[in-house]
Write an enzyme that holds these catalytic residues in place. Structure first.
Site, PDB file in Angstrom:
ATOM      1  N   ASN A   1      65.232  20.432  98.048  1.00  0.00           N
ATOM      2  CA  ASN A   1      64.571  19.609  99.065  1.00  0.00           C
ATOM      3  C   ASN A   1      65.508  18.599  99.711  1.00  0.00           C
ATOM      4  OD1 ASN A   1      64.016  18.968  96.192  1.00  0.00           O
ATOM      5  ND2 ASN A   1      63.323  17.013  96.991  1.00  0.00           N
TER       6      ASN A   1
ATOM      7  N   GLN B   1      60.108  24.451  99.111  1.00  0.00           N
ATOM      8  CA  GLN B   1      60.867  24.189 100.338  1.00  0.00           C
ATOM      9  C   GLN B   1      61.314  25.467 101.046  1.00  0.00           C
ATOM     10  OE1 GLN B   1      61.251  21.478 101.980  1.00  0.00           O
ATOM     11  NE2 GLN B   1      60.683  19.909 100.504  1.00  0.00           N
TER      12      GLN B   1
ATOM     13  N   SER C   1      53.432  25.032  98.440  1.00  0.00           N
ATOM     14  CA  SER C   1      52.564  23.929  98.857  1.00  0.00           C
ATOM     15  C   SER C   1      52.374  23.988 100.369  1.00  0.00           C
ATOM     16  CB  SER C   1      53.225  22.605  98.452  1.00  0.00           C
ATOM     17  OG  SER C   1      52.402  21.520  98.773  1.00  0.00           O
TER      18      SER C   1
ATOM     19  N   THR D   1      35.606  23.591  92.093  1.00  0.00           N
ATOM     20  CA  THR D   1      35.079  24.221  93.304  1.00  0.00           C
ATOM     21  C   THR D   1      36.183  24.406  94.337  1.00  0.00           C
ATOM     22  OG1 THR D   1      32.899  23.308  92.930  1.00  0.00           O
ATOM     23  CG2 THR D   1      33.418  23.880  95.210  1.00  0.00           C
TER      24      THR D   1
ATOM     25  N   CYS E   1      60.318  10.842  97.571  1.00  0.00           N
ATOM     26  CA  CYS E   1      59.851  10.162  96.368  1.00  0.00           C
ATOM     27  C   CYS E   1      60.818   9.051  95.962  1.00  0.00           C
ATOM     28  CB  CYS E   1      59.708  11.137  95.220  1.00  0.00           C
ATOM     29  SG  CYS E   1      58.868  12.629  95.692  1.00  0.00           S
TER      30      CYS E   1
HETATM   31  N1  PLP Z   1      58.984  20.943  94.760  1.00  0.00           N
HETATM   32  C1  PLP Z   1      59.789  20.654  95.789  1.00  0.00           C
HETATM   33  C2  PLP Z   1      61.113  21.336  95.908  1.00  0.00           C
HETATM   34  C3  PLP Z   1      59.390  19.719  96.749  1.00  0.00           C
HETATM   35  O1  PLP Z   1      60.190  19.435  97.777  1.00  0.00           O
HETATM   36  C4  PLP Z   1      58.136  19.075  96.604  1.00  0.00           C
HETATM   37  C5  PLP Z   1      57.697  18.034  97.575  1.00  0.00           C
HETATM   38  O2  PLP Z   1      58.473  17.258  98.047  1.00  0.00           O
HETATM   39  C6  PLP Z   1      57.329  19.427  95.511  1.00  0.00           C
HETATM   40  C7  PLP Z   1      57.787  20.372  94.614  1.00  0.00           C
HETATM   41  C8  PLP Z   1      55.990  18.793  95.293  1.00  0.00           C
HETATM   42  O3  PLP Z   1      55.057  19.309  96.204  1.00  0.00           O
HETATM   43  P1  PLP Z   1      53.678  18.544  96.497  1.00  0.00           P
HETATM   44  O4  PLP Z   1      54.024  17.393  97.391  1.00  0.00           O
HETATM   45  O5  PLP Z   1      52.811  19.540  97.180  1.00  0.00           O
HETATM   46  O6  PLP Z   1      53.131  18.130  95.180  1.00  0.00           O
END
Ligand code: PLP
Length: 382
Positions: free
Chosen positions: A149, A177, A197, A235, A322
Site C-alpha cells: 500500500n 491494493q 476490500s 445479516t 493509518c
Molecule cells: N491491506 C492493505 C494492503 C491495505 O492497504 C488496507 C487498507 O489500507 C487494508 C488491508 C485494510 O483494509 P480495510 O480498510 O478495508 O480494512
C-alpha cells in the site's frame, strides 16, 4: 475542489456503483434470509454480487465469503487457520504487510504461536530462498500481500504460493491494493485464501470478501446465524454487496485503462526527479503497481509537505493513512532501510482511474516550489 491523489487510501464510489446500490436501501429492503418475495429479491442481489466478485478473481462463487472490510478478511484468514490447525503453531509473513497483519501477528504470539517476519531488500523485494527456508512442517500459513500500500511493490504471488504448496503450507494473499490495478487470478496464482476490500476499487466502504479455495478448512471468524454458509454470520449488507459486485465488474472493465495511469505516474516521477534535488522514488527498481509513487525528500518533514500541499489543494498521504500523524517513519520505510533523513520526508502520491493530465500537470507545477520553500525555512536541510 481539491485534487485527489490519495487513491490507495480510498477511492470515490463510481456513479455506476452508487446507482447499483440505491434500490437496496429503501425500496428493496428485504432481508436476504427471508422466505418471501422481498427477501428473495435481496437474496438474488447477493447471488449476483457473489458471481461478479468470483468472475473478477477467476473463482467459483461458492468460494467467496463476504465480509465487512480488508481488515476482517485478514483476521478471518489468520485466526481461521489458527483455530482450524491446532497442531501447527508457526506462521510466516513479511515486514511490509499492512499494520493490521502486524497487529494480528502480535495477537497470535499472545496465543502461543510463533510468527516469522521476513525482511525485504532496499527495493521492497522478498528473497524467495529465505521464504523457502522459513517454511517448516509446523508452519500453518504463509501470508504475503500482492501489492504494498505504501510503495506499490508487487510480490511474486504465484511463486510464493507454489513454494507454500510444495511444503504443505497454506498460502494467504492480501490483495486489497492489487484489485482493479493489476490482474488478479486466484487459480493462476494458486492461492488458498485472498482478501479484498470494495472501497479500494471504487466500491463502498465497509464491504469486502475473502476467497476461500474449495477444500480449505477454515474456522469462521464471525460466529452467528449461518449466513455465508456458516463462514461469516450477520445479516447481509445487501446495498453494500450490490456495490461491491458492480465495482468488481467495473474493475475488470477498466483494467486496460491502468496503462494510461501508469504513463501519468511515470511522467510525474521523471519530471520530479529532474526538477527536485535530493529526491528518491522508493521501490522504483521493483515491479510496482501502475498508480503508486512513494517519494522521499531529503531533509524535509513529510507532514509539513503534506500540509502545504493540502493548502495548495492537493490531497496526498505520508506513507500509509493509518500512520498519518505519527512522526516516526512507517514500518515499511524502515523495512526498506530508507535513510532516516529521506524517510522522514516521504509522501505517497497515488493516482486513480479518474486522474487527469491536467491534475498531474498542476501537481508538477506546485510541488518543486513547496519543497524549495520548506528547505529554505530549515537551515539544516539540504
Ligand atoms: N491491506 C492493505 C494492503 C491495505 O492497504 C488496507 C487498507 O489500507 C487494508 C488491508 C485494510 O483494509 P480495510 O480498510 O478495508 O480494512
Amino acid at each position: 475542489m481539491a485534487v485527489y491523489l490519495d487513491y490507495n487510501a480510498t477511492t470515490p464510489c463510481a456513479p455506476e456503483v452508487v446507482e447499483a446500490m440505491l434500490p437496496w436501501f429503501a425500496e428493496r429492503y428485504g432481508n436476504a434470509g427471508s422466505a418471501h418475495a422481498l427477501g428473495h429479491l435481496s437474496d438474488g442481489a447477493v447471488v449476483a454480487a457473489r458471481a461478479q466478485v468470483a468472475a473478477l478473481l477467476g473463482a467459483d462463487p461458492a468460494e467467496i465469503a463476504f465480509n465487512g472490510c480488508g481488515t476482517e478478511g485478514l483476521n478471518h484468514a489468520f485466526r481461521g487457520v489458527f483455530e482450524a490447525f491446532p497442531g501447527k503453531r508457526h506462521f510466516v509473513t513479511t515486514a511490509v504487510e499492512h499494520s493490521a497483519v502486524h497487529a494480528i501477528a502480535a495477537w497470535l504470539r499472545h496465543q502461543g504461536a510463533e510468527v516469522t517476519v521476513l525482511g525485504v531488500d532496499g527495493q521492497g523485494r522478498l528473497d524467495l530462498g529465505a521464504v523457502e527456508a522459513s517454511l517448516r512442517p509446523d508452519t500453518a500459513l504463509l501470508s504475503a500481500m500482492a501489492a504494498n500500500n505504501e510503495t506499490g511493490v508487487l510480490f511474486p504471488v504465484a511463486e510464493l504460493a507454489a513454494l507454500a504448496r510444495s511444503k504443505g503450507v497454506l498460502f494467504h494473499c492480501d490483495a486489497t491494493q492489487a484489485i482493479g490495478k493489476v490482474p488478479v487470478d486466484v487459480r493462476a496464482w494458486g492461492v488458498d485464501l485472498l482478501n479484498l476490500s470494495a472501497h479500494k476499487f471504487h466500491g463502498p466502504k465497509g464491504v469486502g470478501a475473502l476467497y476461500i479455495r474449495r477444500g480449505v478448512r477454515l474456522k469462521p471468524f464471525m460466529i452467528g446465524g449461518g449466513q455465508e454458509r456458516g463462514r461469516r454470520g450477520g445479516t447481509e449488507n445487501v446495498p453494500g454487496l450490490a456495490g461491491l459486485g458492480r465495482a468488481s465488474a467495473l474493475a475488470a472493465e477498466r483494467l486496460p485503462g491502468m496503462g494510461r495511469v501508469a504513463a501519468l505516474r511515470d511522467r510525474l516521477e521523471a519530471s520530479l526527479l529532474g526538477a527536485v534535488p535530493g529526491m528518491r522514488v522508493e521501490g522504483a527498481e521493483a515491479p510496482r503497481l501502475p498508480n503508486t509513487s512513494l517519494l522521499s525528500f531529503q531533509g524535509l518533514e513529510g507532514e509539513a509537505l503534506l500540509l502545504r500541499l493540502n493548502q495548495a489543494g492537493y490531497c496526498v498521504s505520508t506513507g500509509s493513512a493509518c500512520s498519518t500523524g505519527q512522526r516516526e517513519p512507517s514500518h515499511v520505510l524502515r523495512a526498506l532501510g530508507v535513510p532516516p533523513d529521506f524517510a522522514r520526508g516521504t509522501i505517497r502520491v497515488t493516482l486513480g482511474h479518474p486522474t487527469t493530465e491536467a491534475e498531474v500537470d498542476g501537481f508538477l507545477q506546485v510541488l518543486p516550489g513547496l519543497v524549495a520553500e520548506l528547505r529554505a525555512q530549515d537551515p539544516f536541510a539540504r
